[in-house]
Enzyme design. Structure first.
Site, PDB file in Angstrom:
ATOM      1  N   TYR A  81    -103.967  38.177   8.065  1.00 30.11           N
ATOM      2  CA  TYR A  81    -105.286  38.611   8.510  1.00 30.11           C
ATOM      3  C   TYR A  81    -105.272  38.906  10.001  1.00 30.11           C
ATOM      4  O   TYR A  81    -104.438  38.403  10.743  1.00 30.11           O
ATOM      5  CB  TYR A  81    -106.377  37.582   8.160  1.00 30.11           C
ATOM      6  CG  TYR A  81    -106.421  36.363   9.051  1.00 30.11           C
ATOM      7  CD1 TYR A  81    -107.236  36.333  10.185  1.00 30.11           C
ATOM      8  CD2 TYR A  81    -105.663  35.232   8.761  1.00 30.11           C
ATOM      9  CE1 TYR A  81    -107.289  35.218  11.002  1.00 30.11           C
ATOM     10  CE2 TYR A  81    -105.719  34.106   9.571  1.00 30.11           C
ATOM     11  CZ  TYR A  81    -106.532  34.104  10.690  1.00 30.11           C
ATOM     12  OH  TYR A  81    -106.574  32.998  11.496  1.00 30.11           O
ATOM     13  N   CYS A  82    -106.215  39.756  10.398  1.00 31.55           N
ATOM     14  CA  CYS A  82    -106.415  40.092  11.808  1.00 31.55           C
ATOM     15  C   CYS A  82    -107.912  40.045  12.063  1.00 31.55           C
ATOM     16  O   CYS A  82    -108.629  39.328  11.378  1.00 31.55           O
ATOM     17  CB  CYS A  82    -105.815  41.457  12.126  1.00 31.55           C
ATOM     18  SG  CYS A  82    -106.579  42.809  11.191  1.00 31.55           S
ATOM     19  N   GLY A  83    -108.404  40.799  13.015  1.00 33.95           N
ATOM     20  CA  GLY A  83    -109.824  40.778  13.321  1.00 33.95           C
ATOM     21  C   GLY A  83    -110.688  41.415  12.249  1.00 33.95           C
ATOM     22  O   GLY A  83    -111.749  40.902  11.918  1.00 33.95           O
ATOM     23  N   GLY A  85    -109.008  43.537   9.434  1.00 42.36           N
ATOM     24  CA  GLY A  85    -108.231  43.991   8.285  1.00 42.36           C
ATOM     25  C   GLY A  85    -107.400  45.237   8.522  1.00 42.36           C
ATOM     26  O   GLY A  85    -106.764  45.741   7.598  1.00 42.36           O
ATOM     27  N   TRP A 110    -110.692  38.269  10.132  1.00 44.82           N
ATOM     28  CA  TRP A 110    -111.334  37.133  10.782  1.00 44.82           C
ATOM     29  C   TRP A 110    -112.857  37.242  10.752  1.00 44.82           C
ATOM     30  O   TRP A 110    -113.571  36.258  10.537  1.00 44.82           O
ATOM     31  CB  TRP A 110    -110.815  37.044  12.220  1.00 44.82           C
ATOM     32  CG  TRP A 110    -111.489  36.034  13.076  1.00 44.82           C
ATOM     33  CD1 TRP A 110    -112.257  36.298  14.180  1.00 44.82           C
ATOM     34  CD2 TRP A 110    -111.447  34.616  12.949  1.00 44.82           C
ATOM     35  NE1 TRP A 110    -112.689  35.116  14.732  1.00 44.82           N
ATOM     36  CE2 TRP A 110    -112.207  34.075  13.987  1.00 44.82           C
ATOM     37  CE3 TRP A 110    -110.845  33.751  12.037  1.00 44.82           C
ATOM     38  CZ2 TRP A 110    -112.392  32.711  14.160  1.00 44.82           C
ATOM     39  CZ3 TRP A 110    -111.022  32.385  12.210  1.00 44.82           C
ATOM     40  CH2 TRP A 110    -111.782  31.885  13.256  1.00 44.82           C
TER      41      TRP A 110
END
Length: 124
Positions: A81-83, A85, A110
């Protein structure tokens, strides 16, 4: 954040080759498989501010370099995951190209994790 047309094109191409899971599916997968790894690919400062409970950190800038040492078994279930997607989709695509066979990107990243009440840890 507004993303450039070229970046979105790259992300959409990656998304056509990867599998995405929702926050709920991520939580269910982790409950079923305690060996599954939740991998935060955000920048160091984002990780330090707060991250998903139980996640490990391998930023997008280093994940390809460090993944084989951190997770040598290419069949390990990995959920990135990131901020939002986008970066996680790109990193998921790269790991698949490296031979990782059980890797997913968490849709919404996130932002969605927090909105849906996912457990959070903060650095002390």
């Amino acid at each position: 954040m507004k993303h450039s047309e070229g970046f979105l094109k790259l992300v959409n191409q990656a998304k056509s080759r990867i599998r995405e899971v929702t926050v709920y599916e991520t939580q269910q997968r982790r409950a079923r498989n305690p060996e599954a790894k939740l991998v935060d690919v955000r920048e160091d400062n984002e990780w330090i501010a707060a991250h998903a409970s139980g996640a490990i950190h391998l930023g997008k800038g280093i994940i390809e370099r460090d993944i084989e040492v951190t997770v040598p078994d290419r069949a390990t279930e990995l959920i990135l995951y990131c901020g939002g997607g986008y970066r996680s989709a790109l990193a998921t695509d790269a790991l698949q190209k490296m031979g990782y066979t059980n890797v997913f990107s968490m849709a919404g990243g996130w932002k969605t994790w927090r909105e849906q009440g996912g457990e959070i840890e903060k650095q002390l």
